[in-house]
Write a protein that holds these residues in place. Structure first.
Motif, PDB file in Angstrom:
ATOM      1  N   ALA A   1       0.819  -1.204   0.000  1.00 11.42           N
ATOM      2  CA  ALA A   1       0.000   0.000   0.000  1.00 11.42           C
ATOM      3  C   ALA A   1       0.857   1.260   0.000  1.00 11.42           C
ATOM      4  CB  ALA A   1      -0.915  -0.005   1.216  1.00 11.42           C
ATOM      5  N   GLU A   2       2.054   1.181   0.598  1.00 11.23           N
ATOM      6  CA  GLU A   2       2.903   2.359   0.694  1.00 11.23           C
ATOM      7  C   GLU A   2       3.920   2.405  -0.442  1.00 11.23           C
ATOM      8  OE1 GLU A   2       5.271  -0.046   4.179  1.00 11.23           O
ATOM      9  OE2 GLU A   2       5.230   2.128   4.291  1.00 11.23           O
ATOM     10  N   ASP A   3       4.476   3.594  -0.665  1.00 16.60           N
ATOM     11  CA  ASP A   3       5.506   3.743  -1.687  1.00 16.60           C
ATOM     12  C   ASP A   3       6.756   2.972  -1.273  1.00 16.60           C
ATOM     13  OD1 ASP A   3       3.712   5.441  -2.845  1.00 16.60           O
ATOM     14  OD2 ASP A   3       4.779   7.285  -2.342  1.00 16.60           O
ATOM     15  N   ARG A   4       7.465   2.449  -2.281  1.00 16.43           N
ATOM     16  CA  ARG A   4       8.663   1.669  -1.958  1.00 16.43           C
ATOM     17  C   ARG A   4       9.726   1.838  -3.038  1.00 16.43           C
ATOM     18  NH1 ARG A   4       6.415  -4.530  -3.115  1.00 16.43           N
ATOM     19  NH2 ARG A   4       5.329  -4.027  -5.063  1.00 16.43           N
ATOM     20  N   LEU A   5      10.966   1.720  -2.575  1.00 18.66           N
ATOM     21  CA  LEU A   5      12.130   1.705  -3.449  1.00 18.66           C
ATOM     22  C   LEU A   5      12.730   0.311  -3.362  1.00 18.66           C
ATOM     23  CD1 LEU A   5      14.375   2.930  -5.217  1.00 18.66           C
ATOM     24  CD2 LEU A   5      15.493   3.701  -3.104  1.00 18.66           C
ATOM     25  N   CYS A   6      12.731  -0.402  -4.481  1.00 21.10           N
ATOM     26  CA  CYS A   6      13.307  -1.742  -4.534  1.00 21.10           C
ATOM     27  C   CYS A   6      14.644  -1.661  -5.272  1.00 21.10           C
ATOM     28  CB  CYS A   6      12.364  -2.714  -5.250  1.00 21.10           C
ATOM     29  SG  CYS A   6      10.771  -2.906  -4.425  1.00 21.10           S
ATOM     30  N   ILE A   7      15.702  -2.090  -4.623  1.00 20.95           N
ATOM     31  CA  ILE A   7      17.032  -2.072  -5.223  1.00 20.95           C
ATOM     32  C   ILE A   7      17.430  -3.512  -5.499  1.00 20.95           C
ATOM     33  CG2 ILE A   7      19.433  -1.387  -4.949  1.00 20.95           C
ATOM     34  CD1 ILE A   7      18.498   0.767  -3.004  1.00 20.95           C
ATOM     35  N   ALA A   8      17.607  -3.839  -6.771  1.00 22.87           N
ATOM     36  CA  ALA A   8      17.902  -5.218  -7.176  1.00 22.87           C
ATOM     37  C   ALA A   8      19.309  -5.291  -7.753  1.00 22.87           C
ATOM     38  CB  ALA A   8      16.881  -5.692  -8.208  1.00 22.87           C
ATOM     39  N   LEU A   9      20.059  -6.295  -7.327  1.00 21.86           N
ATOM     40  CA  LEU A   9      21.429  -6.494  -7.797  1.00 21.86           C
ATOM     41  C   LEU A   9      21.498  -7.802  -8.574  1.00 21.86           C
ATOM     42  CD1 LEU A   9      23.338  -5.452  -4.553  1.00 21.86           C
ATOM     43  CD2 LEU A   9      22.695  -4.039  -6.507  1.00 21.86           C
ATOM     44  N   ASP A  10      21.682  -7.686  -9.882  1.00 24.74           N
ATOM     45  CA  ASP A  10      21.768  -8.855 -10.767  1.00 24.74           C
ATOM     46  C   ASP A  10      23.238  -9.123 -11.070  1.00 24.74           C
ATOM     47  OD1 ASP A  10      21.057 -10.953 -12.342  1.00 24.74           O
ATOM     48  OD2 ASP A  10      19.933  -9.789 -13.819  1.00 24.74           O
ATOM     49  N   LEU A  11      23.680 -10.355 -10.873  1.00 20.72           N
ATOM     50  CA  LEU A  11      25.100 -10.688 -11.027  1.00 20.72           C
ATOM     51  C   LEU A  11      25.436 -11.271 -12.391  1.00 20.72           C
ATOM     52  CD1 LEU A  11      25.749 -12.226  -7.488  1.00 20.72           C
ATOM     53  CD2 LEU A  11      26.116  -9.875  -8.271  1.00 20.72           C
ATOM     54  N   LEU A  12      24.421 -11.569 -13.199  1.00 20.26           N
ATOM     55  CA  LEU A  12      24.648 -12.186 -14.502  1.00 20.26           C
ATOM     56  C   LEU A  12      24.314 -11.203 -15.614  1.00 20.26           C
ATOM     57  CD1 LEU A  12      25.703 -15.091 -14.461  1.00 20.26           C
ATOM     58  CD2 LEU A  12      24.253 -14.654 -12.478  1.00 20.26           C
ATOM     59  N   ARG A  13      25.219 -11.072 -16.566  1.00 18.58           N
ATOM     60  CA  ARG A  13      25.063 -10.097 -17.645  1.00 18.58           C
ATOM     61  C   ARG A  13      24.070 -10.586 -18.702  1.00 18.58           C
ATOM     62  NH1 ARG A  13      31.502  -9.994 -18.646  1.00 18.58           N
ATOM     63  NH2 ARG A  13      30.993 -12.212 -18.777  1.00 18.58           N
ATOM     64  N   ARG A  14      23.271  -9.660 -19.209  1.00 14.29           N
ATOM     65  CA  ARG A  14      22.385  -9.994 -20.318  1.00 14.29           C
ATOM     66  C   ARG A  14      23.166  -9.968 -21.633  1.00 14.29           C
ATOM     67  NH1 ARG A  14      16.963  -6.712 -22.358  1.00 14.29           N
ATOM     68  NH2 ARG A  14      15.957  -8.463 -23.416  1.00 14.29           N
ATOM     69  N   GLU A  15      24.115  -9.035 -21.747  1.00 12.82           N
ATOM     70  CA  GLU A  15      24.903  -8.882 -22.967  1.00 12.82           C
ATOM     71  C   GLU A  15      26.354  -9.262 -22.709  1.00 12.82           C
ATOM     72  OE1 GLU A  15      24.353  -4.892 -24.260  1.00 12.82           O
ATOM     73  OE2 GLU A  15      22.215  -5.158 -24.711  1.00 12.82           O
ATOM     74  N   ASN A  16      27.027  -9.749 -23.758  1.00  7.25           N
ATOM     75  CA  ASN A  16      28.403 -10.206 -23.621  1.00  7.25           C
ATOM     76  C   ASN A  16      29.137  -9.919 -24.919  1.00  7.25           C
ATOM     77  OD1 ASN A  16      30.805 -11.786 -23.233  1.00  7.25           O
ATOM     78  ND2 ASN A  16      29.697 -12.999 -21.721  1.00  7.25           N
ATOM     79  N   ASP A  17      30.464  -9.843 -24.833  1.00  7.74           N
ATOM     80  CA  ASP A  17      31.269  -9.509 -26.015  1.00  7.74           C
ATOM     81  C   ASP A  17      31.464 -10.678 -26.972  1.00  7.74           C
ATOM     82  OD1 ASP A  17      31.552  -6.944 -25.100  1.00  7.74           O
ATOM     83  OD2 ASP A  17      33.412  -7.358 -24.029  1.00  7.74           O
ATOM     84  N   GLY A  18      31.235 -11.895 -26.524  1.00  5.24           N
ATOM     85  CA  GLY A  18      31.427 -13.034 -27.422  1.00  5.24           C
ATOM     86  C   GLY A  18      31.971 -14.246 -26.693  1.00  5.24           C
ATOM     87  N   VAL A  19      32.027 -15.350 -27.420  1.00  5.25           N
ATOM     88  CA  VAL A  19      32.488 -16.627 -26.858  1.00  5.25           C
ATOM     89  C   VAL A  19      33.664 -17.128 -27.694  1.00  5.25           C
ATOM     90  CG1 VAL A  19      31.870 -19.027 -26.445  1.00  5.25           C
ATOM     91  CG2 VAL A  19      30.212 -17.211 -25.950  1.00  5.25           C
ATOM     92  N   HIS A  20      34.812 -17.346 -27.043  1.00  3.79           N
ATOM     93  CA  HIS A  20      36.012 -17.777 -27.750  1.00  3.79           C
ATOM     94  C   HIS A  20      36.627 -19.055 -27.165  1.00  3.79           C
ATOM     95  CE1 HIS A  20      35.805 -13.870 -29.702  1.00  3.79           C
ATOM     96  NE2 HIS A  20      35.743 -13.305 -28.503  1.00  3.79           N
ATOM     97  N   THR A  21      36.190 -19.446 -25.962  1.00  5.43           N
ATOM     98  CA  THR A  21      36.731 -20.647 -25.327  1.00  5.43           C
ATOM     99  C   THR A  21      35.587 -21.450 -24.716  1.00  5.43           C
ATOM    100  OG1 THR A  21      37.003 -19.670 -23.117  1.00  5.43           O
ATOM    101  CG2 THR A  21      38.819 -19.344 -24.704  1.00  5.43           C
ATOM    102  N   VAL A  22      35.867 -22.680 -24.336  1.00 10.57           N
ATOM    103  CA  VAL A  22      34.851 -23.511 -23.684  1.00 10.57           C
ATOM    104  C   VAL A  22      34.437 -22.891 -22.358  1.00 10.57           C
ATOM    105  CG1 VAL A  22      34.418 -25.753 -22.616  1.00 10.57           C
ATOM    106  CG2 VAL A  22      35.591 -25.632 -24.824  1.00 10.57           C
ATOM    107  N   GLY A  23      35.411 -22.354 -21.614  1.00  5.04           N
ATOM    108  CA  GLY A  23      35.085 -21.712 -20.345  1.00  5.04           C
ATOM    109  C   GLY A  23      34.147 -20.541 -20.527  1.00  5.04           C
ATOM    110  N   GLN A  24      34.395 -19.741 -21.544  1.00  2.00           N
ATOM    111  CA  GLN A  24      33.502 -18.619 -21.838  1.00  2.00           C
ATOM    112  C   GLN A  24      32.124 -19.105 -22.281  1.00  2.00           C
ATOM    113  OE1 GLN A  24      35.614 -16.253 -24.708  1.00  2.00           O
ATOM    114  NE2 GLN A  24      37.087 -15.468 -23.219  1.00  2.00           N
TER     115      GLN A  24
END
Length: 376
Positions: A218-241
């Motif tokens: 019912a009251e106003d709220r500020l939600c702060i969310a911390l996402d640790l996984l990127r949506r975008e990436n520069d590319g994949v060059h190795t199996v680890g990547q």
């Protein structure tokens, strides 16, 4: 600020140091969340915060992340190999894979060997016994469950796939609940609670936005969310990547699907409330319309969501969620601290208007406000 603050913390294993640094900035500015909604590593950070008095919270986080940090052991592959491999990060990851992280996990036996013919079976590669012991020492579970803060920890039923939410307003949260939320298969084992076999909440929602924003406020709220996984990436060059990118795509996509759904639900509720206000009084009591009008009344107060996404640090390597090396954890902590300061500065006094749901994102130093179409 007079907002009611909710801190939403994602899972990400070693990437969780970013969340600790981000919280330090909030703490320094006197912004104390009254509610925590968290998964996996985020649940550990939430417990360290809510399970300590305000003046000890940052110190508790620092002690924990200093304890789990892995120092380089040149003897693993020999000094000459180590000196050349360190820059690529592969030696750091190999050390964590072979030895684990002293304060969090260690390899199980037979663990990975259970896949070989003739070996006994096992259910995970690593054991979270060290983490269990650290949490018993670092978290005051009496304070955590006292009602001073509300803590919601998300896990998933391994049999049914159902999302399970543990809420301190309904039942006490203990060590097993935290470890259940960390059971990311096949790395870490499931945990049985009340006859249910539970695994990492990331299997359902790595950033538990729905567990926060679906609830009427019912009251106003500020939600702060911390996402640790990127949506975008520069590319994949190795199996680890490629492995990194697999996790990023699977888990970050959850966040954006949730944002889209939450935005659509909010828009529908606004329309239903408007409809209810314009209906003649005799129609508002029509039982056939009651469910729709009741949904409109769930609109609640203004919700501002500040979403920070951890991108990278200078010494990031492939399989970065398993890189517990001390220099990298230090960089992640500092990155979270700086990002939070910049995100709060960009947010300023901007807040959603009454009845609105506004999303502001911060990623890679860039801040922007999302409209409905941007969340598709």
């Amino acid at each position: 600020m007079t907002d009611r603050i909710t801190l939403i913390l994602a899972g990400g294993n070693a990437l969780g140091a970013y969340e600790a640094g981000a919280y330090e900035t909030l703490h320094e500015r006197g912004l104390y969340p009254g509610q925590f909604v968290a998964v996996s590593t985020g649940a550990i950070n939430a417990a360290l915060i809510a399970g300590n008095p305000p003046e000890k919270r940052v110190d508790s986080l620092r002690r924990f992340w200093a304890l789990v940090a892995q120092d380089m052991a040149a003897w693993v592959l020999g000094p000459s190999y180590w000196s050349t491999a360190l820059d690529s990060g592969r030696a750091r990851i190999m050390q964590c894979a072979l030895l684990g992280s002293a304060g969090i996990y260690h390899p199980r036996f037979p663990g990975a060997l259970s896949m070989l013919p003739g070996m006994p079976t096992d259910k995970s590669l690593y054991d979270l016994g060290p983490l269990r012991e650290q949490l018993k020492k670092a978290v005051d579970f009496g304070r955590l469950n006292s009602g001073e803060s509300r803590v919601i920890v998300v896990a998933v039923d391994a049999h049914s796939g159902e999302e399970v939410r543990f809420d301190t307003t309904e039942e006490p949260i203990e060590v097993d609940h935290l470890l259940a939320s960390c059971g990311f298969l096949p790395f870490f084992p499931p945990v049985e609670i009340d006859g249910r076999l539970l695994v990492d909440g990331a299997m359902s929602s790595n950033l538990p936005l729905e567990a926060t924003l679906e609830e009427h406020a019912a009251e106003d709220r500020l939600c702060i969310a911390l996402d640790l996984l990127r949506r975008e990436n520069d590319g994949v060059h190795t199996v680890g990547q490629a492995i990194d990118r697999q996790l990023e795509l699977m888990l970050s996509s959850q966040t954006w699907k949730a944002l889209k759904n939450l935005s659509q639900v909010h828009a529908l509720r606004r329309q239903l409330r408007l409809l209810g206000e314009r209906l003649p009084a005799e129609l508002r009591t029509d039982p056939a319309l009651a469910p729709a009008l009741a949904e409109g009344e769930k609109l609640g107060g203004a919700t501002t969501l500040l979403l920070l996404t951890h991108t990278s640090v200078p010494h990031d390597a492939e399989l970065r969620a398993f890189d517990f090396s001390r220099p990298v954890l230090t960089e992640r902590w500092e990155s979270g601290r700086v990002d939070m300061a910049q995100a709060l500065q960009a947010l300023g006094s901007r807040r959603a208007a009454p009845g609105e749901f506004v999303v502001r994102t911060f990623s890679g130093g860039e801040s922007r406000e999302l409209q409905g179409a941007d969340m598709l």
